[in-house]
Design a protein around this motif. Structure first.
Motif, PDB file in Angstrom:
ATOM      1  N   ARG A   1     -36.238 -71.052   8.255  1.00  0.00           N
ATOM      2  CA  ARG A   1     -36.967 -71.530   7.117  1.00  0.00           C
ATOM      3  C   ARG A   1     -36.080 -71.188   5.815  1.00  0.00           C
ATOM      4  O   ARG A   1     -35.503 -69.919   5.786  1.00  0.00           O
ATOM      5  CB  ARG A   1     -38.125 -70.664   6.736  1.00  0.00           C
ATOM      6  CG  ARG A   1     -38.909 -71.309   5.522  1.00  0.00           C
ATOM      7  CD  ARG A   1     -40.417 -70.760   5.224  1.00  0.00           C
ATOM      8  NE  ARG A   1     -41.078 -70.917   6.355  1.00  0.00           N
ATOM      9  CZ  ARG A   1     -41.969 -72.107   6.664  1.00  0.00           C
ATOM     10  NH1 ARG A   1     -41.504 -73.142   6.158  1.00  0.00           N
ATOM     11  NH2 ARG A   1     -42.687 -72.036   7.918  1.00  0.00           N
ATOM     12  N   ALA A   2     -35.769 -71.741   5.036  1.00  0.00           N
ATOM     13  CA  ALA A   2     -35.043 -71.259   3.698  1.00  0.00           C
ATOM     14  C   ALA A   2     -35.971 -70.785   2.886  1.00  0.00           C
ATOM     15  O   ALA A   2     -36.854 -71.410   2.222  1.00  0.00           O
ATOM     16  CB  ALA A   2     -34.391 -72.463   2.809  1.00  0.00           C
ATOM     17  N   ILE A   3     -35.907 -69.549   2.709  1.00  0.00           N
ATOM     18  CA  ILE A   3     -36.941 -68.502   1.817  1.00  0.00           C
ATOM     19  C   ILE A   3     -36.694 -69.212   0.243  1.00  0.00           C
ATOM     20  O   ILE A   3     -37.462 -69.290  -0.524  1.00  0.00           O
ATOM     21  CB  ILE A   3     -36.431 -67.181   1.987  1.00  0.00           C
ATOM     22  CG1 ILE A   3     -36.676 -66.637   3.170  1.00  0.00           C
ATOM     23  CG2 ILE A   3     -37.256 -66.503   0.715  1.00  0.00           C
ATOM     24  CD1 ILE A   3     -38.159 -66.395   3.667  1.00  0.00           C
ATOM     25  N   ASN A   4     -35.304 -69.500   0.027  1.00  0.00           N
ATOM     26  CA  ASN A   4     -35.234 -70.034  -1.298  1.00  0.00           C
ATOM     27  C   ASN A   4     -33.971 -71.067  -1.096  1.00  0.00           C
ATOM     28  O   ASN A   4     -33.020 -70.838  -0.979  1.00  0.00           O
ATOM     29  CB  ASN A   4     -34.456 -68.928  -2.163  1.00  0.00           C
ATOM     30  CG  ASN A   4     -34.274 -69.405  -3.771  1.00  0.00           C
ATOM     31  OD1 ASN A   4     -34.018 -70.685  -3.911  1.00  0.00           O
ATOM     32  ND2 ASN A   4     -34.509 -68.627  -4.529  1.00  0.00           N
ATOM     33  N   PRO A   5     -34.540 -72.590  -0.933  1.00  0.00           N
ATOM     34  CA  PRO A   5     -33.578 -73.479  -0.739  1.00  0.00           C
ATOM     35  C   PRO A   5     -32.435 -73.594  -1.998  1.00  0.00           C
ATOM     36  O   PRO A   5     -31.410 -73.999  -1.073  1.00  0.00           O
ATOM     37  CB  PRO A   5     -34.584 -74.820  -0.929  1.00  0.00           C
ATOM     38  CG  PRO A   5     -35.837 -74.196  -0.840  1.00  0.00           C
ATOM     39  CD  PRO A   5     -35.951 -73.003  -1.375  1.00  0.00           C
ATOM     40  N   ALA A   6     -32.620 -73.175  -3.117  1.00  0.00           N
ATOM     41  CA  ALA A   6     -31.565 -73.364  -3.721  1.00  0.00           C
ATOM     42  C   ALA A   6     -30.511 -72.359  -3.498  1.00  0.00           C
ATOM     43  O   ALA A   6     -29.116 -72.581  -3.394  1.00  0.00           O
ATOM     44  CB  ALA A   6     -31.891 -73.093  -5.120  1.00  0.00           C
ATOM     45  N   MET A   7     -30.852 -71.104  -2.917  1.00  0.00           N
ATOM     46  CA  MET A   7     -29.812 -70.210  -2.641  1.00  0.00           C
ATOM     47  C   MET A   7     -29.227 -70.567  -1.043  1.00  0.00           C
ATOM     48  O   MET A   7     -28.042 -70.333  -0.940  1.00  0.00           O
ATOM     49  CB  MET A   7     -30.434 -68.666  -2.620  1.00  0.00           C
ATOM     50  CG  MET A   7     -30.912 -68.230  -4.079  1.00  0.00           C
ATOM     51  SD  MET A   7     -30.957 -66.535  -3.924  1.00  0.00           S
ATOM     52  CE  MET A   7     -32.001 -65.989  -2.548  1.00  0.00           C
TER      53      MET A   7
ATOM     54  N   TYR B   1     -41.366 -65.052   7.602  1.00  0.00           N
ATOM     55  CA  TYR B   1     -41.736 -66.503   7.242  1.00  0.00           C
ATOM     56  C   TYR B   1     -40.820 -67.547   8.178  1.00  0.00           C
ATOM     57  O   TYR B   1     -40.800 -68.817   7.761  1.00  0.00           O
ATOM     58  CB  TYR B   1     -41.847 -66.788   6.014  1.00  0.00           C
ATOM     59  CG  TYR B   1     -42.924 -65.832   5.117  1.00  0.00           C
ATOM     60  CD1 TYR B   1     -44.107 -66.331   5.382  1.00  0.00           C
ATOM     61  CD2 TYR B   1     -42.238 -64.863   4.364  1.00  0.00           C
ATOM     62  CE1 TYR B   1     -45.066 -65.323   4.783  1.00  0.00           C
ATOM     63  CE2 TYR B   1     -43.351 -63.921   3.645  1.00  0.00           C
ATOM     64  CZ  TYR B   1     -44.647 -63.947   4.005  1.00  0.00           C
ATOM     65  OH  TYR B   1     -45.707 -63.356   3.170  1.00  0.00           O
TER      66      TYR B   1
ATOM     67  N   ILE C   1     -31.157 -79.304   4.923  1.00  0.00           N
ATOM     68  CA  ILE C   1     -31.778 -78.197   5.652  1.00  0.00           C
ATOM     69  C   ILE C   1     -33.003 -78.729   6.602  1.00  0.00           C
ATOM     70  O   ILE C   1     -33.868 -79.638   6.242  1.00  0.00           O
ATOM     71  CB  ILE C   1     -32.185 -77.116   4.837  1.00  0.00           C
ATOM     72  CG1 ILE C   1     -31.015 -76.520   3.981  1.00  0.00           C
ATOM     73  CG2 ILE C   1     -33.081 -76.267   5.544  1.00  0.00           C
ATOM     74  CD1 ILE C   1     -31.399 -75.649   2.944  1.00  0.00           C
ATOM     75  N   ILE C   2     -32.859 -78.470   7.818  1.00  0.00           N
ATOM     76  CA  ILE C   2     -33.965 -78.652   8.767  1.00  0.00           C
ATOM     77  C   ILE C   2     -34.669 -77.385   8.835  1.00  0.00           C
ATOM     78  O   ILE C   2     -33.951 -76.108   9.054  1.00  0.00           O
ATOM     79  CB  ILE C   2     -33.387 -79.157  10.086  1.00  0.00           C
ATOM     80  CG1 ILE C   2     -32.703 -80.753   9.609  1.00  0.00           C
ATOM     81  CG2 ILE C   2     -34.647 -79.398  10.917  1.00  0.00           C
ATOM     82  CD1 ILE C   2     -32.115 -81.312  10.892  1.00  0.00           C
ATOM     83  N   GLU C   3     -35.994 -77.273   9.040  1.00  0.00           N
ATOM     84  CA  GLU C   3     -36.642 -76.063   9.447  1.00  0.00           C
ATOM     85  C   GLU C   3     -37.600 -76.128  10.283  1.00  0.00           C
ATOM     86  O   GLU C   3     -38.242 -76.612  10.704  1.00  0.00           O
ATOM     87  CB  GLU C   3     -37.344 -75.824   7.981  1.00  0.00           C
ATOM     88  CG  GLU C   3     -36.914 -75.320   6.879  1.00  0.00           C
ATOM     89  CD  GLU C   3     -37.502 -75.041   5.710  1.00  0.00           C
ATOM     90  OE1 GLU C   3     -38.815 -75.443   5.628  1.00  0.00           O
ATOM     91  OE2 GLU C   3     -37.085 -74.087   4.832  1.00  0.00           O
TER      92      GLU C   3
ATOM     93  N   GLU D   1     -30.138 -76.031  10.268  1.00  0.00           N
ATOM     94  CA  GLU D   1     -31.215 -75.562  10.587  1.00  0.00           C
ATOM     95  C   GLU D   1     -31.088 -73.784  10.368  1.00  0.00           C
ATOM     96  O   GLU D   1     -30.561 -73.305  11.274  1.00  0.00           O
ATOM     97  CB  GLU D   1     -31.438 -76.069  12.291  1.00  0.00           C
ATOM     98  CG  GLU D   1     -32.690 -75.710  12.732  1.00  0.00           C
ATOM     99  CD  GLU D   1     -33.166 -74.227  13.083  1.00  0.00           C
ATOM    100  OE1 GLU D   1     -34.212 -73.664  12.713  1.00  0.00           O
ATOM    101  OE2 GLU D   1     -32.295 -73.619  13.928  1.00  0.00           O
TER     102      GLU D   1
ATOM    103  N   LYS E   1     -34.020 -67.689   9.604  1.00  0.00           N
ATOM    104  CA  LYS E   1     -32.924 -67.088  10.425  1.00  0.00           C
ATOM    105  C   LYS E   1     -31.782 -66.897   9.447  1.00  0.00           C
ATOM    106  O   LYS E   1     -32.067 -67.122   8.128  1.00  0.00           O
ATOM    107  CB  LYS E   1     -32.570 -68.196  11.360  1.00  0.00           C
ATOM    108  CG  LYS E   1     -33.515 -68.499  12.226  1.00  0.00           C
ATOM    109  CD  LYS E   1     -32.972 -69.851  13.235  1.00  0.00           C
ATOM    110  CE  LYS E   1     -33.954 -70.345  13.974  1.00  0.00           C
ATOM    111  NZ  LYS E   1     -33.625 -71.517  14.868  1.00  0.00           N
TER     112      LYS E   1
END
Lengths: 335, 153, 448
Positions: free
Chosen positions: A216-222, A285, A275-277, A213, A288
């Motif tokens: 937010r994943a700004i870039n999920p691939a990264m 945005y 990933i949980i957001e 968690e 964390k």
């Protein structure tokens, strides 16, 4: 003699940023004559992808394509101050500073467009492809390249912005430890599945389930790069690594990658990552920090999986075949 | 010992220079020829960041005294990069997010290029063996293995 | 990996797996790291280091080093304007207690004593090897709990083998009454955990190139993780105005915390100022492994008071971080560790003592998860042991103790944005671990 199988769990949290003595980062954003936007920083990208995060956040805030953003870092003459890359602070501090700078630049961009289009700035919007347009109209619009040229050579306007994020210093209360050291907490749960060879003491990590968690994943691939690269480092810490194998005795310290043990590409565990957001109120945005925490949960998850497999409780890192064999001997002696 | 005159072909271009005894191929590439894609991660042949090709074979250039390969054909990552765009392997590294800090990437790509030149359809085991001398501290290797396998036929 | 589960979205660029800005440079080898810059006439700096763990320096003889062909400068502590420093001085944490180059004493094997600057790396190495040091050995201290005993020999002039926090021997966190909690508990679990030093091991080693500029300034090409940290500390050590220095970096071949200390830039600047030439000082792999600061070894004791139903009602943690010979960033990590304990659980009675202890080993410092990684190993192993002892589902034990929004943490901060419950629930789903309905229904948003 047998190959024993076990599963272990671990759940952790991790602070985003750590208040050093007031923890600021600044950013500057300005438009070039031809509508690119330069994000000036003195922040450091160690490979975690900070430059990419800064560009994504700037593009999102400006309402312009990602490709329009140029990230210029790190030069202490040209980039405003950043405390540095540590404490999982980069995305949070730099991201927030870039948003603030990009918002100011966006306002300047919309005001310039309003003058050029002879409309009210409040009635303008960006379409994400490079146009600034009148809301509800398809005709009344201007491309950012034309706008930047006009701002420079015709309107005499700057399109620029300044940003800072400051986490103020918190002085821990000496008696109770009361303090406000961080900006958010990210969370993770790791499940490790291992086998233990009770003849050799060798542990093989078969599968790592990684749930994170991160606001937010700004870039999920990264984010995935951090999760799975970090899980690998966790396996490595758990089973192999130390500069002082006979600690506290200092002898026999490894000198290179042949002596400093780490798993190689043949040793990879299967990875399942989720990933949980839950966006953080103070995050860019909602983001964390995720960079550091990803090696943490795997270590106890593996220790607990080894116990599950063979009944040996390991309390000293790393968990070497020798320590497992000694543990098995002890169990047999007790039985 | 006197210095040697070295004549090697590097990325298709004939190079001639003088090297002190014991000068490594890595040092010749980086310090003499200004080709900096090959990295010095350890200097003792344990990390693979300096991997280049000598006559088609992947070698750790930090372990090769340049006077021992006089007349050879040397290829570095600069030489495998097309003038425009990327090689299929480079593109695959991009698509698979197989780089983080990037410091191991040139050596990884050169190790993989040597493999693919000899074995265009490698198995996972082949790939793992080919990069087993290359250390990556960021990725956990999986994305790199996937990137190389994706280029195999 | 599936797309993230999210509460809100609707962004154009954020949340998208756009290509990394730096990847094109990485796959073509065009990314420029500090060492890819190669100015003409560059000199090389290598260090003569202590061969003893703890010793007085009787004599340091540099005469043979100066005779080595190619050696242009030999630097000792006398060449360093402000030889005593501490890296956190900029934020008023600590006091100068580390030396750039050893003066009368060495506190760890590998401590720098003499810097040798030469026209080639080989000459610099030969020069460094030619320095002769006569030692008078002192008893070394390698164990953290030995080091803090009242009769232990103080390693440094300020007199204690631990960092002092506002008059206390350690960073303290106190919540409730831990002794009363233990008295009320159905079970007591007390265990010890230990780790060893771990190297960050980035593929690119620590280093810098310092180049004198036309205007009298020095340009420092560095792989530091913190450009201004490096600039400010270097200026203080050199005793020059901050504006004399410029740090250029930002593209680093892995850090993992290993490049936050300021160990190579100050002496390289002195060498560049004294010679007027560009100077490179980069760690070889041995130095990166054994000289650059590792993750600290930690010893952790955890004592828990637990009820029959699994509720943890008291937790006492004593942590000893082995800082090695000098502070570096360790005093900060001990505070971070104290704030992290007792883990992501709501426990009414907590007592934390987090020590930063000095011993005769390579100074430890930051690494990924600084102050937390080893603590998590101890905490989560402890949780598994409690679950086993109580014959409970290990996830159930965690879920009933998990912190939630609005809970008071041990360091007296109200928790918000918690999600421990949710990551555990999700992990249980992934591996088919069944949770009873009441645990499945738990939410971090609902107060207890």
């Amino acid at each position: 003699m047998a190959i024993l199988r076990g599963r272990g769990y671990a759940a952790v949290n991790y602070p985003t940023g750590m208040n050093l003595g007031g923890d600021p980062t600044q950013a500057l954003v300005h438009a070039t004559t031809t509508g690119n936007f330069v994000v000036s920083l003195s922040s450091v990208d160690l490979g975690q992808g900070l430059k990419t995060v800064a560009a994504q956040v700037a593009a999102e805030t400006l309402g312009l394509p990602y490709e329009n953003i140029i990230v210029d870092t790190a030069d202490t003459d040209t980039g405003p101050h950043c405390m540095g890359t540590f404490a999982s602070r980069g995305t949070h501090r730099v991201g927030n500073a870039v948003i603030m700078a990009a918002q100011e630049a966006r306002e300047a961009m919309l005001e310039a467009a309003a003058e050029e289009l002879e409309v009210d700035a409040a009635d303008l919007e960006t379409d994400g492809t490079g146009f600034i347009k009148l809301k509800g109209s398809e005709e009344k619009k201007i491309h950012v390249v034309d706008l930047a040229l006009a701002a420079h050579f015709k309107l005499g306007r700057t399109i620029a912005g300044r940003g800072i994020f400051l986490k103020e210093r918190s002085y821990p209360e000496p008696e109770t430890g009361k303090m406000d050291p961080d900006s958010a907490q990210a969370h993770a749960c790791t499940v490790a599945e291992v086998t233990v060879d009770d003849e050799t003491g060798v542990v093989e990590v078969l599968h790592m389930y990684n749930v994170y968690e991160v606001g937010r994943a700004i870039n999920p691939a990264m984010a995935r790069q951090q999760i799975e690269g970090g899980a690998w480092m966790g396996v490595s810490h758990a089973l192999y690594e130390t500069t002082e194998p006979y600690y506290p005795v200092r002898e026999h310290g490894p000198r290179d990658f042949e002596e400093y043990l780490m798993p190689g590409p043949a040793d990879n565990a299967q990875m399942t990552s989720e990933i949980i957001e839950f966006p953080a109120a103070n995050g860019p945005y909602g983001a964390k920090g995720i960079g550091e925490m990803t090696a943490n949960a795997p270590i106890p998850a593996i220790a607990n999986a080894i116990y599950d497999a063979c009944g040996v409780r390991l309390t000293e890192m790393p968990f070497t075949p020798e320590s497992i064999l000694r543990g098995l001997d002890e169990l047999r002696a007790r039985a | 010992m006197p210095s040697s005159v070295i004549e090697i072909t590097v990325n298709g271009s004939e190079e001639e220079f003088i090297a002190k005894p014991g000068t490594t191929l890595l040092s010749a590439l980086r310090d003499t020829l200004g080709l900096t894609a090959a990295k010095r991660g350890c200097g003792v042949g344990t990390c693979g960041t300096c991997t280049c090709h000598v006559d088609g074979e992947a070698v750790m250039s930090c372990l090769v005294p340049v006077e021992t390969i006089n007349g050879s054909d040397v290829k570095t990552l600069e030489g495998t990069t097309p003038p425009e765009g990327l090689s299929p392997l480079q593109q695959s590294f991009l698509d698979n997010f197989a780089t983080q800090c990037g410091f191991c990437t040139p050596g990884m790509i050169m190790a993989a290029e040597a493999l693919l030149a000899q074995n265009p359809s490698p198995t996972r085991e082949d790939v793992v063996t080919a990069i087993s001398g290359n250390v990556c501290r960021c990725t956990g290797y999986e994305s790199i293995i996937e990137a190389i396998l994706a280029v195999g036929k | 990996m599936s797309a993230p589960t999210t509460e809100a979205g609707g962004f154009d660029v954020v949340g998208k797996p756009v290509q990394r800005l730096d990847a094109m440079g990485h796959v073509t080898g065009r990314t420029q790291y500090f060492e890819d810059y190669n100015p003409a006439g560059m000199l090389h700096l290598k260090m003569h280091r202590s061969e003893r763990h703890h010793a007085n320096l009787v004599e340091v003889d540099t005469s043979e080093a100066e005779k080595v062909k190619g050696v242009v400068k030999v630097l000792t502590y006398k060449d360093v304007p402000k030889n005593w420093y501490t890296i956190l001085t900029l934020i008023n944490v600590g006091y100068p207690e580390e030396v750039v180059l050893a003066e009368k004493k060495v506190l760890w094997m590998g401590e720098p004593i003499v810097a040798v600057v030469a026209t080639s790396e080989r000459a610099a190495l030969e020069g460094a090897a030619a320095v002769k040091v006569t030692y008078e050995d002192l008893e070394p201290i390698f164990d953290v709990e030995e080091a803090i005993k009242p009769d232990a020999f103080p390693l440094k002039p300020h007199g204690t083998n631990y960092f002092e926090y506002e008059g206390h021997h350690c960073r303290r966190v106190r919540l409730g009454d831990v002794e009363q909690g233990f008295a009320e508990a159905d079970h007591i679990f007390e265990f010890k955990y230990q780790s060893r030093p771990i190297e960050q091991a980035p593929t690119e080693t620590t280093g810098c190139i310092v180049e004198p500029q036309h205007n009298g300034r020095l340009k420092i090409y560095s792989d530091t993780q913190a450009c201004f940290f490096t600039l400010d500390n270097t200026a203080l050590i050199l005793d020059v105005p901050f504006g004399k220095l410029q740090v250029v970096g930002g593209t680093v071949g892995g850090g993992f915390g290993g490049k936050v200390d300021v160990t190579v830039e100050p002496i390289s600047c002195i060498a560049a100022m004294q010679t007027g030439k560009p100077v490179k000082y980069v760690y070889d792999r041995y130095e990166e492994m054994q000289i650059s600061s590792p993750r600290a070894a930690e010893r952790i004791y955890i004592k828990d008071g637990v009820m029959n139903d699994g509720r943890i009602i008291a937790r006492q943690c004593t942590l000893y971080a082995d800082a090695g010979a000098y502070s570096r960033h360790s005093p900060y990590a001990a505070t971070k560790a104290a704030a992290h304990m007792p883990g992501p659980y709501t426990i009414p009675n907590v007592h934390i003592d987090s020590w930063c202890v000095y011993t005769n080993r390579t100074p430890s410092s930051a690494m990924r998860g600084f102050g937390v990684t080893i603590g998590d190993f101890a905490l989560e192993t402890q949780m598994d042991r409690i679950a086993r002892e109580l014959d409970m589902d290990p996830l159930a034990l965690r879920l009933i103790n998990a912190y939630r929004d609005g809970d008071m943490k041990a360091h007296h901060k109200v928790a918000e944005g918690t999600a421990l419950i949710e990551v555990i629930q999700k992990a249980a789903d992934l591996v088919g671990h069944e949770l009873p309905g009441e645990l499945r229904a738990l939410s971090s948003r609902e107060g207890r």
